[in-house]
Design an enzyme around this catalytic site. Structure first.
Site, PDB file in Angstrom:
ATOM      1  N   THR A  51       0.878  -1.179   0.000  1.00 59.34           N
ATOM      2  CA  THR A  51       0.000   0.000   0.000  1.00 59.34           C
ATOM      3  C   THR A  51       0.910   1.222   0.000  1.00 59.34           C
ATOM      4  OG1 THR A  51      -1.671  -1.172   1.284  1.00 59.34           O
ATOM      5  CG2 THR A  51      -1.804   1.240   1.250  1.00 59.34           C
ATOM      6  N   LYS A  65      -1.676   5.029   8.647  1.00 58.39           N
ATOM      7  CA  LYS A  65      -0.882   5.086   7.406  1.00 58.39           C
ATOM      8  C   LYS A  65      -1.805   5.320   6.202  1.00 58.39           C
ATOM      9  CE  LYS A  65       1.558   2.254   4.115  1.00 58.39           C
ATOM     10  NZ  LYS A  65       2.090   0.980   3.669  1.00 58.39           N
ATOM     11  N   LYS A 109      -7.766   1.557  -3.004  1.00 58.26           N
ATOM     12  CA  LYS A 109      -7.427   1.136  -1.638  1.00 58.26           C
ATOM     13  C   LYS A 109      -7.585   2.290  -0.641  1.00 58.26           C
ATOM     14  CE  LYS A 109      -5.133  -1.081   1.691  1.00 58.26           C
ATOM     15  NZ  LYS A 109      -5.527  -2.279   2.358  1.00 58.26           N
TER      16      LYS A 109
HETATM   17  P1  NAD Z   1       5.787  -6.061   7.373  1.00 56.71           P
HETATM   18  O1  NAD Z   1       6.505  -4.949   8.044  1.00 56.71           O
HETATM   19  O2  NAD Z   1       5.415  -7.270   8.152  1.00 56.71           O
HETATM   20  O3  NAD Z   1       6.655  -6.571   6.107  1.00 56.71           O
HETATM   21  C1  NAD Z   1       7.398  -5.744   5.273  1.00 56.71           C
HETATM   22  C2  NAD Z   1       8.662  -6.510   4.916  1.00 56.71           C
HETATM   23  O4  NAD Z   1       9.410  -5.755   3.963  1.00 56.71           O
HETATM   24  C3  NAD Z   1       9.583  -6.740   6.126  1.00 56.71           C
HETATM   25  O5  NAD Z   1       9.852  -8.125   6.253  1.00 56.71           O
HETATM   26  C4  NAD Z   1      10.834  -5.931   5.780  1.00 56.71           C
HETATM   27  O6  NAD Z   1      12.029  -6.512   6.264  1.00 56.71           O
HETATM   28  C5  NAD Z   1      10.784  -5.928   4.274  1.00 56.71           C
HETATM   29  N1  NAD Z   1      11.543  -4.857   3.640  1.00 56.71           N
HETATM   30  C6  NAD Z   1      11.545  -3.534   3.931  1.00 56.71           C
HETATM   31  N2  NAD Z   1      12.365  -2.873   3.079  1.00 56.71           N
HETATM   32  C7  NAD Z   1      12.889  -3.805   2.240  1.00 56.71           C
HETATM   33  C8  NAD Z   1      13.783  -3.750   1.151  1.00 56.71           C
HETATM   34  N3  NAD Z   1      14.323  -2.613   0.752  1.00 56.71           N
HETATM   35  N4  NAD Z   1      14.092  -4.902   0.513  1.00 56.71           N
HETATM   36  C9  NAD Z   1      13.547  -6.078   0.916  1.00 56.71           C
HETATM   37  N5  NAD Z   1      12.673  -6.199   1.944  1.00 56.71           N
HETATM   38  C10 NAD Z   1      12.361  -5.070   2.596  1.00 56.71           C
HETATM   39  O7  NAD Z   1       4.513  -5.404   6.695  1.00 56.71           O
HETATM   40  P2  NAD Z   1       3.190  -6.151   6.164  1.00 56.71           P
HETATM   41  O8  NAD Z   1       2.171  -6.184   7.241  1.00 56.71           O
HETATM   42  O9  NAD Z   1       3.587  -7.407   5.480  1.00 56.71           O
HETATM   43  O10 NAD Z   1       2.668  -5.077   5.086  1.00 56.71           O
HETATM   44  C11 NAD Z   1       3.246  -4.964   3.803  1.00 56.71           C
HETATM   45  C12 NAD Z   1       2.406  -4.019   2.971  1.00 56.71           C
HETATM   46  O11 NAD Z   1       1.072  -4.497   2.910  1.00 56.71           O
HETATM   47  C13 NAD Z   1       2.323  -2.593   3.551  1.00 56.71           C
HETATM   48  O12 NAD Z   1       2.372  -1.669   2.491  1.00 56.71           O
HETATM   49  C14 NAD Z   1       0.976  -2.582   4.257  1.00 56.71           C
HETATM   50  O13 NAD Z   1       0.422  -1.290   4.328  1.00 56.71           O
HETATM   51  C15 NAD Z   1       0.172  -3.494   3.336  1.00 56.71           C
HETATM   52  N6  NAD Z   1      -0.984  -4.156   3.970  1.00 56.71           N
HETATM   53  C16 NAD Z   1      -0.843  -4.794   5.179  1.00 56.71           C
HETATM   54  C17 NAD Z   1      -1.956  -5.412   5.746  1.00 56.71           C
HETATM   55  C18 NAD Z   1      -1.849  -6.136   7.080  1.00 56.71           C
HETATM   56  O14 NAD Z   1      -2.884  -6.503   7.634  1.00 56.71           O
HETATM   57  N7  NAD Z   1      -0.650  -6.381   7.612  1.00 56.71           N
HETATM   58  C19 NAD Z   1      -3.184  -5.393   5.099  1.00 56.71           C
HETATM   59  C20 NAD Z   1      -3.285  -4.772   3.861  1.00 56.71           C
HETATM   60  C21 NAD Z   1      -2.168  -4.154   3.310  1.00 56.71           C
END
Ligand code: NAD
Length: 296
Positions: free
Chosen positions: A96, A246, A171
């Protein structure tokens, strides 16, 4: 079966990647976290040393990263994914992120002879694990057609929302509405308490009246009426207030750039900033009812 690069193996990306493996695809995966990399190896992916290495010989690269700056840093530049990926490769960014960054990266892919869709999700970690996510997809018809079978391995409801950036637009519009409707629902239940109206009675009436909405009927912010809602487990997420904040900030920023008025979206953003700042960033977003009741 496709050769897929996967970048960002966190709470969402980890299980999404595992569903691609289950569907029979080959995955080259990368994350900055050692724990995430270890879990990916155990699940059967080939873990590589750099984000760009995932793109080597890839048909498709999927990313699931925190924010626009991470997506730009991974895809763009001389050492980025685009420079390493074959011509015709499809990029699916499911993070997102802000609409402007999504459109900038998609335009760079096009200029480099590659395809890109923004495909943010709703459905949370449960949906990612079950493979039942909703994908809101922005991109050309060709890109969407190529993305569809890959997305079908990770989700159930897949909607083509229009050109590049429109997945992100869908979204943030949806989640802005969710934030506003949750606060409105919380206000109604908090007022009912003060007026001596039982929460279950308000639910029985409003859930079948004009005040009916998802925040009430599927995610009720008071314990009782919807047994599965986070209110019944002391507001453990679910969907954390930090994530709602966010998305609201992204909506308000997009509105400002587009010249749209979002007075209630702005208020919702401010209220969630207060709630998160008071130590509740990790609380489910429906827990804001306690702040509206006057609790700290
Ligand atoms: P998270 O923090 O669990 O995972 C993000 C991952 O990205 C981490 O493992 C981190 O180490 C990795 N990362 C960061 N920078 C990096 C890079 N340069 N290279 C490689 N890896 C890198 O977050 P999440 O909950 O998995 O969310 C991910 C996305 O999905 C976000 O944009 C969030 O807004 C969206 N989202 C999350 C949810 C939810 O319920 N968790 C729901 C809908 C959307």
């Amino acid at each position: 079966m496709a050769m897929i690069g996967f970048i960002g193996l966190g709470n969402m990306g980890g299980p999404m990647m595992r569903n691609l493996l289950k569907a029979g695809h080959k995955v080259r995966a990368f994350d900055l976290s050692e724990t995430a990399k270890k879990a990916a190896t155990e699940a059967g992916a080939t873990v590589v040393d750099k984000a760009a290495d995932t793109a080597e010989g890839a048909d498709v690269v999927v990313s699931m990263l925190p924010a626009g700056e991470h997506v730009k840093s991974v895809y763009l530049g001389e050492a980025g994914v685009m420079a390493r990926a074959p011509k015709g490769c499809l990029f699916i960014d499911s993070s997102t992120i802000d609409v402007a960054s999504a459109r900038e990266v998609a335009a760079a892919a096009l200029a480099n002879g590659q395809l890109m869709v923004d495909a943010p999700v709703s459905g949370g970690v449960g949906g990612a694990e079950a493979g039942t996510l909703t994908f809101m997809v922005g991109g050309s018809d060709d890109s969407f057609a190529k993305a569809l079978p890959i997305l079908e391995a990770m989700g159930k409801n897949i909607v083509h929302a229009g050109g590049a950036g429109n997945g992100q637009a869908a979204k943030i519009c949806n989640n802005m509405l969710l934030g506003i409707s949750m606060i409105g629902t919380c206000e109604a239940f908090a007022l009912a308490e003060k007026l001596g109206l039982d929460a279950q009675k308000l639910f029985d009436i409003s859930s079948k009246s004009s005040g009916q909405n998802w925040s009430m009927t599927s995610y009720c912010p008071v314990p009782g009426p919807v047994p599965t809602s986070p209110a019944n487990r002391d507001y453990q997420p679910g969907f954390a207030a930090a994530m709602m904040l966010k998305d609201l900030k992204l909506a308000v920023e997009a509105a400002s750039k587009a010249g749209a008025s979002v007075p209630l979206g702005s208020q919702a953003s401010q209220l969630y900033a207060l709630f998160a700042g008071a130590g509740h960033a990790g609380t489910d977003f429906s827990g804001i009812i306690n702040m509206l009741r006057g609790a700290k």
